[in-house]
Design a protein around this motif. Structure first.
Motif, PDB file in Angstrom:
ATOM      1  N   CYS A 129      44.560  31.442  35.676  1.00 16.22           N
ATOM      2  CA  CYS A 129      43.605  30.900  36.611  1.00 16.22           C
ATOM      3  C   CYS A 129      42.315  31.180  36.258  1.00 16.22           C
ATOM      4  CB  CYS A 129      43.758  31.803  38.006  1.00 16.22           C
ATOM      5  SG  CYS A 129      43.706  33.577  37.858  1.00 16.22           S
ATOM      6  N   ASP A 130      41.270  30.704  37.075  1.00 11.76           N
ATOM      7  CA  ASP A 130      40.028  30.879  36.746  1.00 11.76           C
ATOM      8  C   ASP A 130      39.669  32.209  36.738  1.00 11.76           C
ATOM      9  OD1 ASP A 130      39.591  28.163  36.617  1.00 11.76           O
ATOM     10  OD2 ASP A 130      38.713  28.162  38.599  1.00 11.76           O
ATOM     11  N   ASP A 131      38.486  32.746  35.816  1.00 11.13           N
ATOM     12  CA  ASP A 131      38.094  34.124  35.732  1.00 11.13           C
ATOM     13  C   ASP A 131      37.777  34.503  36.887  1.00 11.13           C
ATOM     14  OD1 ASP A 131      38.713  33.426  33.151  1.00 11.13           O
ATOM     15  OD2 ASP A 131      36.997  34.330  32.254  1.00 11.13           O
ATOM     16  N   ALA A 132      37.086  33.820  37.757  1.00 11.68           N
ATOM     17  CA  ALA A 132      36.369  34.223  39.167  1.00 11.68           C
ATOM     18  C   ALA A 132      37.588  34.649  40.065  1.00 11.68           C
ATOM     19  CB  ALA A 132      35.530  33.037  39.873  1.00 11.68           C
ATOM     20  N   VAL A 133      38.726  34.052  39.973  1.00 15.49           N
ATOM     21  CA  VAL A 133      40.101  34.441  41.036  1.00 15.49           C
ATOM     22  C   VAL A 133      40.482  35.665  40.523  1.00 15.49           C
ATOM     23  CG1 VAL A 133      42.166  33.625  41.518  1.00 15.49           C
ATOM     24  CG2 VAL A 133      40.393  31.794  41.544  1.00 15.49           C
ATOM     25  N   ALA A 134      40.714  35.865  39.124  1.00 12.35           N
ATOM     26  CA  ALA A 134      41.314  37.125  38.436  1.00 12.35           C
ATOM     27  C   ALA A 134      40.320  38.294  39.037  1.00 12.35           C
ATOM     28  CB  ALA A 134      41.443  36.941  37.193  1.00 12.35           C
ATOM     29  N   GLU A 135      38.962  37.950  38.954  1.00  9.04           N
ATOM     30  CA  GLU A 135      38.038  39.165  39.325  1.00  9.04           C
ATOM     31  C   GLU A 135      38.222  39.492  40.655  1.00  9.04           C
ATOM     32  OE1 GLU A 135      33.299  39.129  40.183  1.00  9.04           O
ATOM     33  OE2 GLU A 135      33.994  38.053  38.277  1.00  9.04           O
ATOM     34  N   GLU A 136      38.233  38.153  41.704  1.00 10.11           N
ATOM     35  CA  GLU A 136      38.306  38.797  42.953  1.00 10.11           C
ATOM     36  C   GLU A 136      39.498  39.432  43.435  1.00 10.11           C
ATOM     37  OE1 GLU A 136      37.657  35.836  46.601  1.00 10.11           O
ATOM     38  OE2 GLU A 136      39.708  35.503  45.588  1.00 10.11           O
ATOM     39  N   ARG A 137      40.905  39.192  42.999  1.00 11.44           N
ATOM     40  CA  ARG A 137      41.925  39.578  42.978  1.00 11.44           C
ATOM     41  C   ARG A 137      42.051  41.132  42.626  1.00 11.44           C
ATOM     42  NH1 ARG A 137      44.427  35.134  45.084  1.00 11.44           N
ATOM     43  NH2 ARG A 137      42.763  34.034  45.938  1.00 11.44           N
ATOM     44  N   SER A 144      29.553  43.703  39.963  1.00 14.08           N
ATOM     45  CA  SER A 144      29.618  43.346  41.135  1.00 14.08           C
ATOM     46  C   SER A 144      30.045  44.911  42.033  1.00 14.08           C
ATOM     47  CB  SER A 144      30.716  42.334  41.573  1.00 14.08           C
ATOM     48  OG  SER A 144      31.938  42.783  41.416  1.00 14.08           O
ATOM     49  N   MET A 145      30.959  45.584  41.346  1.00 22.28           N
ATOM     50  CA  MET A 145      31.192  46.885  41.999  1.00 22.28           C
ATOM     51  C   MET A 145      29.885  47.960  41.951  1.00 22.28           C
ATOM     52  SD  MET A 145      35.286  47.456  40.706  1.00 22.28           S
ATOM     53  CE  MET A 145      34.852  47.367  38.973  1.00 22.28           C
ATOM     54  N   LEU A 146      29.118  47.898  41.166  1.00 19.67           N
ATOM     55  CA  LEU A 146      28.064  48.517  41.191  1.00 19.67           C
ATOM     56  C   LEU A 146      26.845  48.365  41.668  1.00 19.67           C
ATOM     57  CD1 LEU A 146      28.231  49.581  37.139  1.00 19.67           C
ATOM     58  CD2 LEU A 146      29.440  50.994  39.134  1.00 19.67           C
ATOM     59  N   GLU A 147      26.619  47.040  41.892  1.00 20.64           N
ATOM     60  CA  GLU A 147      25.375  46.352  42.480  1.00 20.64           C
ATOM     61  C   GLU A 147      25.368  45.883  43.638  1.00 20.64           C
ATOM     62  OE1 GLU A 147      23.848  44.523  38.883  1.00 20.64           O
ATOM     63  OE2 GLU A 147      24.190  45.728  37.444  1.00 20.64           O
ATOM     64  N   GLU A 148      26.552  45.130  44.038  1.00 22.25           N
ATOM     65  CA  GLU A 148      26.534  44.277  45.289  1.00 22.25           C
ATOM     66  C   GLU A 148      26.699  45.130  46.539  1.00 22.25           C
ATOM     67  OE1 GLU A 148      25.851  41.199  45.366  1.00 22.25           O
ATOM     68  OE2 GLU A 148      25.817  40.863  43.069  1.00 22.25           O
ATOM     69  N   LYS A 149      25.821  44.765  47.512  1.00 23.58           N
ATOM     70  CA  LYS A 149      25.861  45.682  48.663  1.00 23.58           C
ATOM     71  C   LYS A 149      27.264  45.354  49.404  1.00 23.58           C
ATOM     72  CE  LYS A 149      23.127  46.479  52.995  1.00 23.58           C
ATOM     73  NZ  LYS A 149      21.946  46.173  53.639  1.00 23.58           N
ATOM     74  N   VAL A 150      27.758  44.123  49.295  1.00 23.81           N
ATOM     75  CA  VAL A 150      28.928  43.558  50.129  1.00 23.81           C
ATOM     76  C   VAL A 150      29.763  42.957  49.122  1.00 23.81           C
ATOM     77  CG1 VAL A 150      27.950  43.397  52.227  1.00 23.81           C
ATOM     78  CG2 VAL A 150      27.624  41.354  50.847  1.00 23.81           C
ATOM     79  N   LEU A 151      31.104  43.071  49.261  1.00 23.76           N
ATOM     80  CA  LEU A 151      32.078  42.426  48.462  1.00 23.76           C
ATOM     81  C   LEU A 151      32.975  41.928  49.155  1.00 23.76           C
ATOM     82  CD1 LEU A 151      32.384  45.296  45.899  1.00 23.76           C
ATOM     83  CD2 LEU A 151      31.375  43.328  45.454  1.00 23.76           C
ATOM     84  N   PRO A 152      33.697  40.767  48.511  1.00 22.97           N
ATOM     85  CA  PRO A 152      34.962  40.053  49.360  1.00 22.97           C
ATOM     86  C   PRO A 152      36.197  41.042  49.411  1.00 22.97           C
ATOM     87  CG  PRO A 152      34.465  39.245  47.255  1.00 22.97           C
ATOM     88  CD  PRO A 152      33.350  39.895  47.173  1.00 22.97           C
ATOM     89  N   CYS A 153      36.688  41.241  50.534  1.00 19.86           N
ATOM     90  CA  CYS A 153      38.004  42.013  50.589  1.00 19.86           C
ATOM     91  C   CYS A 153      38.847  41.219  51.285  1.00 19.86           C
ATOM     92  CB  CYS A 153      37.615  43.153  51.239  1.00 19.86           C
ATOM     93  SG  CYS A 153      39.100  44.245  51.659  1.00 19.86           S
ATOM     94  N   LYS A 154      40.106  41.401  50.797  1.00 26.72           N
ATOM     95  CA  LYS A 154      41.307  40.504  51.400  1.00 26.72           C
ATOM     96  C   LYS A 154      41.447  41.211  52.987  1.00 26.72           C
ATOM     97  CE  LYS A 154      46.374  39.855  51.149  1.00 26.72           C
ATOM     98  NZ  LYS A 154      47.565  40.244  50.375  1.00 26.72           N
ATOM     99  N   ALA A 155      41.609  40.098  53.803  1.00 29.83           N
ATOM    100  CA  ALA A 155      41.908  40.255  55.180  1.00 29.83           C
ATOM    101  C   ALA A 155      43.367  40.064  55.676  1.00 29.83           C
ATOM    102  CB  ALA A 155      41.016  39.448  56.174  1.00 29.83           C
ATOM    103  N   VAL A 166      43.068  34.982  52.851  1.00 29.45           N
ATOM    104  CA  VAL A 166      41.739  34.974  53.387  1.00 29.45           C
ATOM    105  C   VAL A 166      41.060  36.261  52.895  1.00 29.45           C
ATOM    106  CG1 VAL A 166      40.247  34.972  55.596  1.00 29.45           C
ATOM    107  CG2 VAL A 166      42.592  33.696  55.501  1.00 29.45           C
ATOM    108  N   TYR A 167      39.889  36.033  52.428  1.00 32.28           N
ATOM    109  CA  TYR A 167      38.814  37.142  52.098  1.00 32.28           C
ATOM    110  C   TYR A 167      37.673  36.949  52.976  1.00 32.28           C
ATOM    111  CZ  TYR A 167      41.708  38.362  47.813  1.00 32.28           C
ATOM    112  OH  TYR A 167      42.434  38.945  47.204  1.00 32.28           O
TER     113      TYR A 167
END
Length: 254
Positions: A148-156, A206-217, A238-239
């Motif tokens: 998968c795209d790197d961004a998908v692996a990162e999100e999961r 993202s884990m260190l600097e982002e105020k909000v992050l996508p989380c699985k719903a 859904v995230y």
């Protein structure tokens, strides 16, 4: 392996149960537990399993709940989080290591000594590392859809390992009143910082600097009637954005 299954009728009705092989039998199963069982509330309102373990160590070492909890958590990260981060940053492999896929073995003193990841489906191979991985396994992705795209692996990886797994463990400590969650979050943040220069994706920043992050719903995923075993990796759940506790409680803004 999943050698068998049981269900009702001949059509898919939601009663399907896979029977999984259990290698943790006899002496090999001593002091070995599913992480979800370690963290869950006691069914009759008594102490959780993690609370009993920490209290046992405290009594043996004549220490405090806070000190033992932080020591235990640090050792847990050593045997679980760091190997998974090595796979992610060095090999481009993201594991779907939620608490139901994570088994921990404790040593004779009650501290984490061995971590087992179990799942025959939850692997994400980054596109940027595909050719390197094919040198190790030429048949990679031949019978599955796991590149998968790197961004998908990162999100999961961020959801399953950070939110569900590690933060779920932090919550279990906090719910039991063993230690301040902020103390454990600070330890976690310091461990994550070790990978700042090693991560080729946006995971660590993202884990260190982002105020909000996508989380699985999970509930919304079911409301939308989405089956995580069907469809592309990009659209199987859904995230939603949630506050990042590493930013709020242990990092940029305290």
């Amino acid at each position: 392996e999943d050698p068998a299954y049981i269900t009702l009728g001949t059509k898919e009705l939601g009663f399907e149960v896979m029977v999984r092989s259990n290698p943790f039998q006899g002496e090999h199963g001593n002091r070995t537990t599913l992480l979800a069982s370690l963290c869950q509330d006691h069914v009759f309102g008594k102490a959780s399993q993690i609370e009993n373990i920490i209290n046992h160590i405290v009594s043996n070492e004549n220490s405090t709940n806070e000190d033992i909890s932080k020591r235990w958590f640090k050792r847990y990260l050593d045997v679980s989080f760091h190997p998974m981060m090595w796979l992610y940053t060095q090999k481009g492999i993201a594991l779907e290591a939620h608490q139901q896929n994570s088994v921990i073995k404790l040593d004779e003193n009650g501290y984490p000594s061995m971590f087992y990841y179990r799942d025959n489906q939850g692997y994400y191979f980054m596109k940027s590392k595909e050719q390197e991985l094919r040198k190790l396994l030429p048949s990679l992705n031949g019978e599955s859809d796991t590149v998968c795209d790197d961004a998908v692996a990162e999100e999961r990886f961020r959801y399953y390992v950070l939110f569900n797994h590690i933060l779920g463990l932090v919550n279990a400590f906090g719910a039991a009143g063993l230690v301040q969650e902020s103390d454990l979050l600070l330890i976690l943040r310091q461990e994550i910082e070790m990978y700042t220069e090693k991560d080729h994706t946006g995971l660590v920043s993202s884990m260190l600097e982002e105020k909000v992050l996508p989380c699985k719903a999970n509930f919304l995923t079911r409301v939308h009637d989405m089956d995580e075993l069907v469809g592309s990796l990009e659209t199987q759940s859904v995230y939603v954005n949630v506050e990042n506790p590493l930013y709020e409680s242990a990092g940029v803004r305290v």
